[in-house]
Enzyme design. Structure first.
Site, PDB file in Angstrom:
ATOM      1  N   GLU A 369      30.361 -24.736  12.609  1.00 22.70           N
ATOM      2  CA  GLU A 369      30.525 -25.891  13.559  1.00 22.70           C
ATOM      3  C   GLU A 369      29.397 -26.822  13.150  1.00 22.70           C
ATOM      4  O   GLU A 369      28.353 -26.165  12.877  1.00 22.70           O
ATOM      5  CB  GLU A 369      30.456 -25.607  14.966  1.00 22.70           C
ATOM      6  CG  GLU A 369      31.773 -25.531  15.550  1.00 22.70           C
ATOM      7  CD  GLU A 369      32.412 -26.945  16.112  1.00 22.70           C
ATOM      8  OE1 GLU A 369      32.260 -27.886  15.288  1.00 22.70           O
ATOM      9  OE2 GLU A 369      33.019 -26.794  17.082  1.00 22.70           O
ATOM     10  N   ASP A 373      28.165 -28.744  21.773  1.00 30.42           N
ATOM     11  CA  ASP A 373      27.791 -29.632  23.176  1.00 30.42           C
ATOM     12  C   ASP A 373      28.246 -28.861  24.366  1.00 30.42           C
ATOM     13  O   ASP A 373      27.672 -27.833  24.722  1.00 30.42           O
ATOM     14  CB  ASP A 373      28.494 -30.988  22.775  1.00 30.42           C
ATOM     15  CG  ASP A 373      28.089 -31.885  23.830  1.00 30.42           C
ATOM     16  OD1 ASP A 373      27.199 -31.668  24.628  1.00 30.42           O
ATOM     17  OD2 ASP A 373      28.639 -33.158  23.836  1.00 30.42           O
ATOM     18  N   THR A 377      35.176 -27.082  22.888  1.00 27.94           N
ATOM     19  CA  THR A 377      35.902 -26.947  21.360  1.00 27.94           C
ATOM     20  C   THR A 377      35.783 -25.496  20.877  1.00 27.94           C
ATOM     21  O   THR A 377      37.071 -24.820  20.655  1.00 27.94           O
ATOM     22  CB  THR A 377      35.371 -27.757  20.398  1.00 27.94           C
ATOM     23  OG1 THR A 377      35.353 -29.181  21.053  1.00 27.94           O
ATOM     24  CG2 THR A 377      36.126 -27.964  19.112  1.00 27.94           C
TER      25      THR A 377
HETATM   26  P1  IMP Z   1      31.959 -29.871  22.441  1.00 33.18           P
HETATM   27  O1  IMP Z   1      33.418 -29.524  22.587  1.00 33.18           O
HETATM   28  O2  IMP Z   1      31.662 -30.591  23.666  1.00 33.18           O
HETATM   29  O3  IMP Z   1      31.082 -28.694  22.257  1.00 33.18           O
HETATM   30  O4  IMP Z   1      32.011 -30.578  21.324  1.00 33.18           O
HETATM   31  C1  IMP Z   1      32.038 -30.416  19.997  1.00 33.18           C
HETATM   32  C2  IMP Z   1      32.490 -31.493  19.000  1.00 33.18           C
HETATM   33  O5  IMP Z   1      32.051 -32.776  19.799  1.00 33.18           O
HETATM   34  C3  IMP Z   1      31.624 -31.527  17.957  1.00 33.18           C
HETATM   35  O6  IMP Z   1      32.355 -30.459  16.996  1.00 33.18           O
HETATM   36  C4  IMP Z   1      31.565 -32.871  17.458  1.00 33.18           C
HETATM   37  O7  IMP Z   1      32.743 -33.019  16.579  1.00 33.18           O
HETATM   38  C5  IMP Z   1      31.340 -33.709  18.707  1.00 33.18           C
HETATM   39  N1  IMP Z   1      30.112 -33.846  18.993  1.00 33.18           N
HETATM   40  C6  IMP Z   1      29.178 -33.404  20.228  1.00 33.18           C
HETATM   41  N2  IMP Z   1      28.109 -33.952  20.432  1.00 33.18           N
HETATM   42  C7  IMP Z   1      28.169 -34.784  19.270  1.00 33.18           C
HETATM   43  C8  IMP Z   1      26.972 -35.850  18.978  1.00 33.18           C
HETATM   44  O8  IMP Z   1      25.893 -35.835  19.375  1.00 33.18           O
HETATM   45  N3  IMP Z   1      27.058 -36.325  17.863  1.00 33.18           N
HETATM   46  C9  IMP Z   1      28.332 -36.518  17.303  1.00 33.18           C
HETATM   47  N4  IMP Z   1      29.576 -35.523  17.461  1.00 33.18           N
HETATM   48  C10 IMP Z   1      29.125 -34.900  18.666  1.00 33.18           C
END
Ligand code: IMP
Length: 462
Positions: A369, A373, A377
Site C-alpha cells: 500500500e 490512513d 481500505t
Molecule cells: P484509508 O482507507 O483511509 O486508510 O485510505 C487509504 C487510501 O487513501 C490510500 O491508499 C490513498 O489512496 C488515500 N490517501 C490517504 N491519505 C492520503 C494522503 O495523505 N495523500 C494521498 N492519498 C491519501
C-alpha cells in the site's frame, strides 16, 4: 464462566481465607436495594433476612468505602442485629465492588470470633472484590455483544441497516457524510448506540455521554464534533471522564475537518472544491525514500527466503513504491495489482474494479500500500484476500498515518510514519496531480469556511 460461577468462587475463597462466611451483594438498577448474588458459610435465615437497603446496610460500603467492624454487637451499621447475633457473627469486613469509579455492590466477610482485621485481610478481600467486578464487566460486555449480534442478524436478514440510514435523523450533515463513507466500506454502524452515565448525585445520574456512532465490527465508538476545535474543551472533559470510567471502550474523536479530509481524499467535499496551493514542506527526500525502500526490501527478502511471495500492489498510488521495492528485493517474487472503486459522495459501495489474475490460494501474499490512513481500505482488502485462502497474508505500507486509524489493521512492514496531513508525491496524488514528484511532501491545504457542507462528486483513482 457465568457471573454466578465467578461470584461463587469469590465468596468461597473469601470465606475460606477469613475462616467464616462471605456474601456478595449487588446494587439494583435504582441503587437503593442490595441483591444477594452469592454467599458461603452463612445460615439460610440470615440470607433471607429481608430487604437490604443500600442506605441502611453498611451504607459506607455502598458509597465506596471499606468498613471494618470488629464488634458487630451493638453497631448501628448492622441492619438486622438480632439475626446477625443468632447467626453467630462477631466481626465483619465489607469492601466495595467497583467498576471504574462506580460502586456496584459489596463483598462482605464474616467471622464468628471477634477479629481485628489486618491490612493484609483488607487487601485480600479487596482483591477478591476486584475479581467479582471483572466478572460483572465481562457479563455486561457479553450482554452488549449479544444485543449487537441480534441487531446485526436483523441487518443481515432484512437489510435493517439500509432502513436505518433512511430512517435515522442525523443531528448534523457531517454525521450523515460519515455514515455514507462507512456504508461505502461496508462497515456496519449504529447511530447514537447508548448513553454512558458520567456523574451521579447520590443515586441520580446527573450527566451522560452519548457517542454518535458505534462500529460493532471494529468495536469502536466515534464522536463527531462539529464545533470549532477551540470550543471543544467541555467535550474533551467528558471524553476524558468516559475513558476513566469505561477504560475498556475504544472511542475516537473526529472533527468536521477530519470528515472534510476524508472526503477530499476521494475528490469530494468542500476541500476538494478548492485548488491545492502547492507543496507545503518536504517530508522525505528521494534519497531518504530510496534508503528506506532498500531496507524494507532487504528485510522482506530475508523473511521470505524460499517462499516466493506475491506482492499485491493496490493501485494507483503504489506504483512508484512497488516498482522500487521489488527491484531491490533479492529473492524471486511475483507481482499482482488490484484496484477498488472510490467513494462518490453517497450511495455507492466499495467493489473490486481490478481483481487478481492468478490463483493465490496456498501462496504467500504481501499487500503493498502507498499509505494507510483510516485503515478502511486495507481492512476491506484483507477480508477479501483472506477469503482466497492464501498460505499467509502480510502488509507492507510505505506510509503510516497512525493518528487517524479507525480500523485496526496489522502492518508488518512500514516505511515511515506521517503526521495527520495530506501528503503527495512518489505516487500519491491530490486530484490526480503531484504523483510524479520524486519526494513526499505535505500539501498546502486550501482554506475552507467553517459551516460549509460537503457535496460534489469527482471520481479518482487512489
Ligand atoms: P484509508 O482507507 O483511509 O486508510 O485510505 C487509504 C487510501 O487513501 C490510500 O491508499 C490513498 O489512496 C488515500 N490517501 C490517504 N491519505 C492520503 C494522503 O495523505 N495523500 C494521498 N492519498 C491519501
Amino acid at each position: 464462566m457465568s457471573l454466578k460461577q465467578v461470584a461463587d468462587i469469590v465468596v468461597r475463597g473469601t470465606a475460606g481465607a477469613i475462616g467464616g462466611g462471605a456474601s456478595l451483594v449487588l446494587l439494583d438498577s435504582t441503587h437503593t436495594r442490595l441483591i444477594h448474588s452469592s454467599s458461603w458459610g452463612l445460615p439460610q435465615f440470615y440470607l433471607r433476612k429481608g430487604l437490604l437497603k443500600a442506605d441502611k446496610s453498611l451504607s459506607e460500603v455502598s458509597n465506596g468505602q471499606v468498613v471494618v467492624i470488629s464488634e458487630v454487637r451493638g453497631d448501628s451499621r448492622i441492619q438486622y442485629p438480632e439475626l446477625a447475633a443468632k447467626a453467630g457473627i462477631a466481626s465483619l469486613l465489607g469492601v466495595p465492588v467497583t467498576i471504574g469509579a462506580v460502586t456496584v455492590g459489596s463483598l462482605r466477610a464474616y467471622s464468628k470470633s471477634t477479629t481485628e482485621f489486618t491490612q493484609a485481610d483488607i487487601n485480600f478481600v479487596t482483591a477478591m472484590a476486584n475479581l467479582a467486578a471483572m466478572g460483572i464487566r465481562v457479563h455486561l460486555l457479553e450482554q452488549e455483544k449479544q444485543k449487537f449480534e441480534k441487531a446485526m442478524n436483523e441487518a443481515e436478514s432484512g437489510t435493517a441497516l439500509l432502513r436505518q440510514v433512511r430512517s435515522v435523523t442525523f443531528a448534523h450533515p457531517s454525521e450523515e457524510e460519515l455514515a455514507h463513507i462507512l456504508d461505502f466500506y461496508q462497515i456496519d454502524w449504529v447511530y447514537e448506540p447508548r448513553s454512558f452515565p458520567l456523574t451521579w448525585e447520590s443515586d441520580r445520574i446527573t450527566e451522560m455521554f452519548t457517542p454518535d456512532f458505534y462500529l460493532p465490527a471494529l468495536d469502536l465508538y466515534i464522536e463527531l464534533t462539529t464545533l470549532k476545535q477551540s470550543l471543544v474543551t467541555e467535550k474533551n472533559r467528558k471524553l476524558r471522564r468516559l475513558r476513566e470510567l469505561y477504560p475498556e471502550i475504544a472511542i475516537n474523536l473526529l472533527y468536521k475537518k477530519d470528515i472534510h479530509r476524508l472526503l477530499a481524499k476521494y475528490g469530494c467535499g468542500p476541500l476538494a472544491q478548492a485548488k491545492g496551493q502547492g507543496i507545503g514542506k518536504t517530508l522525505f527526500s528521494n534519497v531518504e525514500i530510496q534508503r528506506r525502500v532498500q531496507e524494507l526490501a532487504q528485510q522482506i527478502s530475508i523473511d521470505y527466503t524460499d517462499r516466493r511471495p506475491i506482492m499485491v500492489g493496490i493501485l494507483r498510488g503504489v506504483f512508484c513504491f512497488i516498482a522500487d521495492l521489488v527491484r531491490a528485493m533479492t529473492i524471486p517474487v511475483e507481482v499482482e495489482f488490484m484496484a477498488i472503486s472510490h467513494y462518490e459522495a453517497k450511495g455507492n459501495s466499495v467493489r473490486i474494479t481490478k481483481d487478481l489474475e492468478m490463483d493465490v490460494s496456498g501462496r504467500h501474499l504481501i499487500v503493498v500500500e502507498d499509505i494507510v490512513d483510516t485503515g478502511m481500505t486495507l481492512n476491506y482488502m484483507l477480508h477479501y484476500l483472506n477469503g482466497k485462502q492464501p498460505a499467509s497474508l502480510a502488509v507492507c505500507a510505505l506510509l503510516d498515518k497512525k493518528v487517524r486509524r479507525m480500523a485496526e489493521v496489522r502492518l508488518d512492514y512500514i516505511g515511515f510514519e506521517v503526521p495527520d496531513e495530506f501528503v503527495v508525491g512518489y505516487g500519491l496524488d491530490y486530484k490526480d496531480e503531484y504523483r510524479n514528484l520524486p519526494f513526499i511532501g505535505t500539501l498546502e491545504s486550501p482554506q475552507v469556511e467553517v459551516g460549509q457542507t460537503a457535496s460534489g462528486k469527482v471520481v479518482k483513482g487512489g
